[in-house]
Design a protein around this motif. Structure first.
Motif, PDB file in Angstrom:
ATOM      1  N   ASN A   1      33.738  -1.917 -40.162  1.00  0.00           N
ATOM      2  CA  ASN A   1      32.742  -1.247 -41.019  1.00  0.00           C
ATOM      3  C   ASN A   1      32.313   0.118 -40.470  1.00  0.00           C
ATOM      4  O   ASN A   1      31.615   0.858 -41.140  1.00  0.00           O
ATOM      5  CB  ASN A   1      31.509  -2.144 -41.193  1.00  0.00           C
ATOM      6  CG  ASN A   1      30.892  -2.514 -39.866  1.00  0.00           C
ATOM      7  OD1 ASN A   1      31.600  -2.700 -38.881  1.00  0.00           O
ATOM      8  ND2 ASN A   1      29.590  -2.613 -39.806  1.00  0.00           N
ATOM      9  N   LEU A   2      32.720   0.431 -39.227  1.00  0.00           N
ATOM     10  CA  LEU A   2      32.344   1.723 -38.648  1.00  0.00           C
ATOM     11  C   LEU A   2      33.480   2.724 -38.850  1.00  0.00           C
ATOM     12  O   LEU A   2      34.639   2.343 -38.986  1.00  0.00           O
ATOM     13  CB  LEU A   2      32.063   1.581 -37.151  1.00  0.00           C
ATOM     14  CG  LEU A   2      30.939   0.635 -36.716  1.00  0.00           C
ATOM     15  CD1 LEU A   2      30.755   0.701 -35.202  1.00  0.00           C
ATOM     16  CD2 LEU A   2      29.629   0.968 -37.407  1.00  0.00           C
ATOM     17  N   THR A   3      33.128   4.007 -38.830  1.00  0.00           N
ATOM     18  CA  THR A   3      34.174   5.029 -38.852  1.00  0.00           C
ATOM     19  C   THR A   3      34.664   5.220 -37.409  1.00  0.00           C
ATOM     20  O   THR A   3      34.061   4.692 -36.464  1.00  0.00           O
ATOM     21  CB  THR A   3      33.618   6.365 -39.376  1.00  0.00           C
ATOM     22  OG1 THR A   3      32.623   6.823 -38.451  1.00  0.00           O
ATOM     23  CG2 THR A   3      33.013   6.231 -40.753  1.00  0.00           C
TER      24      THR A   3
ATOM     25  N   GLU B   1      31.959   6.874 -35.360  1.00  0.00           N
ATOM     26  CA  GLU B   1      30.823   5.961 -35.117  1.00  0.00           C
ATOM     27  C   GLU B   1      31.180   4.917 -34.067  1.00  0.00           C
ATOM     28  O   GLU B   1      30.344   4.543 -33.240  1.00  0.00           O
ATOM     29  CB  GLU B   1      30.429   5.261 -36.429  1.00  0.00           C
ATOM     30  CG  GLU B   1      29.673   6.145 -37.387  1.00  0.00           C
ATOM     31  CD  GLU B   1      29.547   5.539 -38.785  1.00  0.00           C
ATOM     32  OE1 GLU B   1      28.785   6.098 -39.586  1.00  0.00           O
ATOM     33  OE2 GLU B   1      30.231   4.529 -39.073  1.00  0.00           O
TER      34      GLU B   1
ATOM     35  N   VAL C   1      43.571  -4.538 -29.453  1.00  0.00           N
ATOM     36  CA  VAL C   1      42.137  -4.254 -29.559  1.00  0.00           C
ATOM     37  C   VAL C   1      41.656  -4.403 -31.004  1.00  0.00           C
ATOM     38  O   VAL C   1      42.333  -3.992 -31.939  1.00  0.00           O
ATOM     39  CB  VAL C   1      41.831  -2.834 -29.028  1.00  0.00           C
ATOM     40  CG1 VAL C   1      42.531  -1.761 -29.835  1.00  0.00           C
ATOM     41  CG2 VAL C   1      40.335  -2.566 -28.983  1.00  0.00           C
ATOM     42  N   VAL C   2      40.528  -5.080 -31.155  1.00  0.00           N
ATOM     43  CA  VAL C   2      39.929  -5.234 -32.479  1.00  0.00           C
ATOM     44  C   VAL C   2      38.572  -4.528 -32.443  1.00  0.00           C
ATOM     45  O   VAL C   2      37.699  -4.898 -31.672  1.00  0.00           O
ATOM     46  CB  VAL C   2      39.740  -6.714 -32.847  1.00  0.00           C
ATOM     47  CG1 VAL C   2      39.120  -6.839 -34.225  1.00  0.00           C
ATOM     48  CG2 VAL C   2      41.068  -7.441 -32.807  1.00  0.00           C
ATOM     49  N   LEU C   3      38.452  -3.507 -33.259  1.00  0.00           N
ATOM     50  CA  LEU C   3      37.190  -2.771 -33.289  1.00  0.00           C
ATOM     51  C   LEU C   3      36.450  -3.145 -34.571  1.00  0.00           C
ATOM     52  O   LEU C   3      36.838  -4.087 -35.244  1.00  0.00           O
ATOM     53  CB  LEU C   3      37.487  -1.275 -33.170  1.00  0.00           C
ATOM     54  CG  LEU C   3      38.201  -0.934 -31.850  1.00  0.00           C
ATOM     55  CD1 LEU C   3      38.867   0.419 -31.920  1.00  0.00           C
ATOM     56  CD2 LEU C   3      37.253  -0.989 -30.667  1.00  0.00           C
ATOM     57  N   TYR C   4      35.402  -2.426 -34.870  1.00  0.00           N
ATOM     58  CA  TYR C   4      34.549  -2.833 -35.988  1.00  0.00           C
ATOM     59  C   TYR C   4      34.978  -2.140 -37.275  1.00  0.00           C
ATOM     60  O   TYR C   4      34.854  -0.925 -37.400  1.00  0.00           O
ATOM     61  CB  TYR C   4      33.094  -2.537 -35.644  1.00  0.00           C
ATOM     62  CG  TYR C   4      32.676  -3.247 -34.376  1.00  0.00           C
ATOM     63  CD1 TYR C   4      32.461  -4.623 -34.377  1.00  0.00           C
ATOM     64  CD2 TYR C   4      32.558  -2.564 -33.176  1.00  0.00           C
ATOM     65  CE1 TYR C   4      32.120  -5.292 -33.217  1.00  0.00           C
ATOM     66  CE2 TYR C   4      32.207  -3.226 -32.005  1.00  0.00           C
ATOM     67  CZ  TYR C   4      31.992  -4.581 -32.040  1.00  0.00           C
ATOM     68  OH  TYR C   4      31.664  -5.247 -30.892  1.00  0.00           O
TER      69      TYR C   4
ATOM     70  N   ARG D   1      36.780   4.950 -42.211  1.00  0.00           N
ATOM     71  CA  ARG D   1      36.402   3.646 -41.666  1.00  0.00           C
ATOM     72  C   ARG D   1      37.604   2.991 -40.974  1.00  0.00           C
ATOM     73  O   ARG D   1      38.736   3.153 -41.424  1.00  0.00           O
ATOM     74  CB  ARG D   1      35.889   2.727 -42.770  1.00  0.00           C
ATOM     75  CG  ARG D   1      34.512   3.113 -43.243  1.00  0.00           C
ATOM     76  CD  ARG D   1      33.892   2.014 -44.084  1.00  0.00           C
ATOM     77  NE  ARG D   1      32.762   2.545 -44.832  1.00  0.00           N
ATOM     78  CZ  ARG D   1      31.536   2.687 -44.337  1.00  0.00           C
ATOM     79  NH1 ARG D   1      31.283   2.301 -43.103  1.00  0.00           N
ATOM     80  NH2 ARG D   1      30.566   3.183 -45.068  1.00  0.00           N
TER      81      ARG D   1
END
Lengths: 273, 315
Positions: free
Chosen positions: B105-107, B110, B100-103, B142
């Motif tokens: 720049n988000l914590t 978030e 899985v690749v999440l974002y 993050r």
């Protein structure tokens, strides 16, 4: 059609706030402000004059700048909207949510558009505020029109960028296509038209030429701004070349809207297949 | 291969939740999935195994409604996954993609808020989900600062949002250390007790063989077998292995002792002697071996592993 506006809002909100948080919006707004101020106050330096002259000449200079800058910024902003998610592996996760492909692509588009529009309005708007003491209502109206058409130009190229991001198989190809598109519309298109006109000695295509310019959103933006300004119209010598019927702002605005919706429509069609 | 009716009639399958009916998927000339029938019951922990390119991911994506089927139908809770009720179906689903690749720049929190908004889940669940996967302390860091294992756990927390009734887990323990793997399966057991249906893929067969209720083996897009690990062992008629501790020196003696029994391969491994024997010959063999008082320190009877079963069905 089953559309949940909330889902579009969630995606758009994330895209917009991402650009606020990483200071993209701030950086672009500052670039616009800086360029607009330099052009407004030092645009006539080559003629030996410094200081604000007229809003019409300022807008004419800004149009030339915006035609280069905004398409490039919009294409860079949107070229990986979908292909980036696909390449990262997060597209499947997003699509496993209770969201349609249409909502996802619209959310991406509106969020990125909002970021671009916000930075455009903030950047040029600040200069408008600084100049407002020297402008009458009519001049302010023209300047607002210029800002609004800049936003439309950005949205048209963003729509093209999103279309690229749906068709491209990877980010590298998408970035290449985005650059090629910028070259074509901003640098090559007018040269091709002009070349065709010169080669034919003006014998063929003279009547079609103005209509062909509508096939380029950058030209639509240029005409939209220049035809609203009498002084600049004369300066560019376009009044005699361009048919009056095509120079009505609502016609040009409609063409610009078509440039926004058509690529986005193609992107949605391809993405849903 | 079992028909869908036979699978529904299987007493180990409770109320069917996922129904895959004669599903095929073709990409140009490639038949990725070929006429698969599969039923997964409520509260089951179901494994889907196969070689790379066997068709697992394609089947997984069709079950999630991410890919349309070329033919056949997939229903979740009696609702077609790509039909007009797809939103209701997806609100019942949690999905953890492979790697899985999440974002970045988000914590962590978030990230969960974003997915909770999309799922229509209560944002107050996010803290509890992070707690459940052991990431409560990293909630405001993050994602770019997360290790691979932490990202995987965050992905799992995301899958748990909205109290899903069905979880799709694609290689869920990839990147997790042994302790985290144990904790992960403890969470799955808890979810199973709550009635959550789970379907997972894994290449680590040893890891899932004692943990899944049933599994399906897929090869070249076709389902080769479905059932409990034990039922598949029995169906394959794979031999048991009797391992004699420090029995290597006694090989000739043991061979004589087992004469007349249908003994398979006898193999020396280090100091140990491994004897393969059909299930029906287990008791007579053990009776003879346990009568032997000298030389044999200990013996151990091993069932065929899931790997043996897998290769048995896929070769």
């Amino acid at each position: 059609m089953d559309i949940e506006l909330k889902q579009i809002g969630v995606i758009a909100g994330k895209e917009f706030w991402d650009r606020i948080r990483n200071r993209w919006v701030l950086a672009v707004a500052l670039v616009f402000t800086a360029f607009a101020l330099v052009i407004a106050y030092f645009g006539a330096a080559q003629q030996g004059a410094v200081g604000f002259r007229s809003i019409e000449l300022t807008i004419a200079s800004l149009v030339s700048l915006v035609i280069y800058l905004i398409p490039l910024i919009a294409l860079v902003l949107g070229f990986d909207a979908i292909v980036g998610e696909r390449e990262r592996g997060s597209l499947d996760l997003l699509l496993s949510m209770p969201i349609t492909r249409l909502e996802l692509i619209l959310g991406k588009y509106f969020g990125l558009s909002a970021a671009l529009a916000f930075s455009t309005v903030a950047g040029f708007g600040l200069v408008g505020v600084l100049l407002s003491a020297q402008l009458d209502t009519n001049a302010l109206f023209h300047y607002a029109g210029f800002m609004f058409s800049s936003v439309l130009l950005g949205m048209a190229f963003l729509s093209l960028a999103v279309m690229i991001s749906v068709f491209a198989s990877d980010r590298t190809r998408a970035s290449g296509l985005a650059i090629a598109m910028w070259f074509f519309f901003v640098l090559v298109f007018d040269l091709l038209l002009l070349g065709a006109l010169v080669v034919s000695g003006g014998e063929y295509g003279g009547a079609v030429f103005p209509y062909l310019m509508l096939a380029n959103p950058a030209d639509v933006f240029r005409i939209l701004n220049i035809f609203g300004l009498e002084e600049v119209r004369t300066l560019y010598g376009l009044a005699t070349v361009f048919p009056e019927a095509l120079s009505r702002p609502w016609v040009l605005g409609g063409v610009m809207l078509a440039w926004i919706t058509a690529p986005l429509g193609i992107a949605v069609w391809r993405f849903r297949r | 291969m079992e028909s869908i009716l036979a699978q529904i009639a299987d007493p180990s399958v409770l109320a069917p939740v996922i129904e895959v009916c004669a599903v095929s998927k073709r990409f140009g000339a490639v038949q990725a999935v070929d006429g698969v029938d599969l039923v997964v019951g409520r509260g089951e922990l179901f494994g889907l195994i196969g070689h790379n390119g066997a068709g697992k991911s394609t089947l997984f994506k069709m079950m999630l409604g991410l890919l349309p089927t070329s033919s056949g139908e997939i229903r979740i809770d009696s609702e077609a996954v790509t039909g007009p009720g797809f939103r209701a179906v997806r609100r019942k689903i949690g999905y953890l993609p492979e790697n899985v690749v999440l974002y970045d720049n988000l914590t962590g929190i978030e990230t969960l808020h974003f997915f909770a908004d999309l799922k229509g889940a209560d944002k107050r669940e996010c803290g509890a989900a992070l707690e459940r996967v052991g990431l409560a302390k990293a909630a405001s860091r993050r994602v770019r600062e997360y290790s691979k294992g932490m990202r995987q756990r965050l992905g799992f927390a995301q899958a748990l949002l909205g109290k899903p009734q069905i979880l799709f887990l694609d290689e869920p323990t990839s990147g997790l250390d042994p302790e985290a793997i144990r904790e992960f399966y403890a969470v799955l057991r808890g979810l199973r007790d709550e009635g959550v249906t789970m379907i997972l893929t894994s290449h680590i067969l040893a890891e899932i063989q004692e943990r899944v209720d049933r599994l399906a083996i897929i090869k070249n897009g076709k389902l080769q077998a479905v059932g409990t690990v034990q039922s598949l062992r029995e169906r394959m008629k794979l031999p048991l292995t009797i391992e004699l501790a420090r029995g290597a020196a006694l090989r000739l003696h043991i061979e004589r002792l087992l004469e007349g029994l249908p003994v398979g391969r006898i193999e020396v491994r280090g100091e140990h002697l491994l004897i393969q024997i059909p299930r029906e010959a287990k008791l007579p063999a053990l009776a003879r071996l346990t009568r032997e008082e000298e030389g044999i320190d200990d013996l151990h009877v091993r069932e065929p592993s899931l790997e043996d079963v897998f290769f048995g069905f896929s070769d």
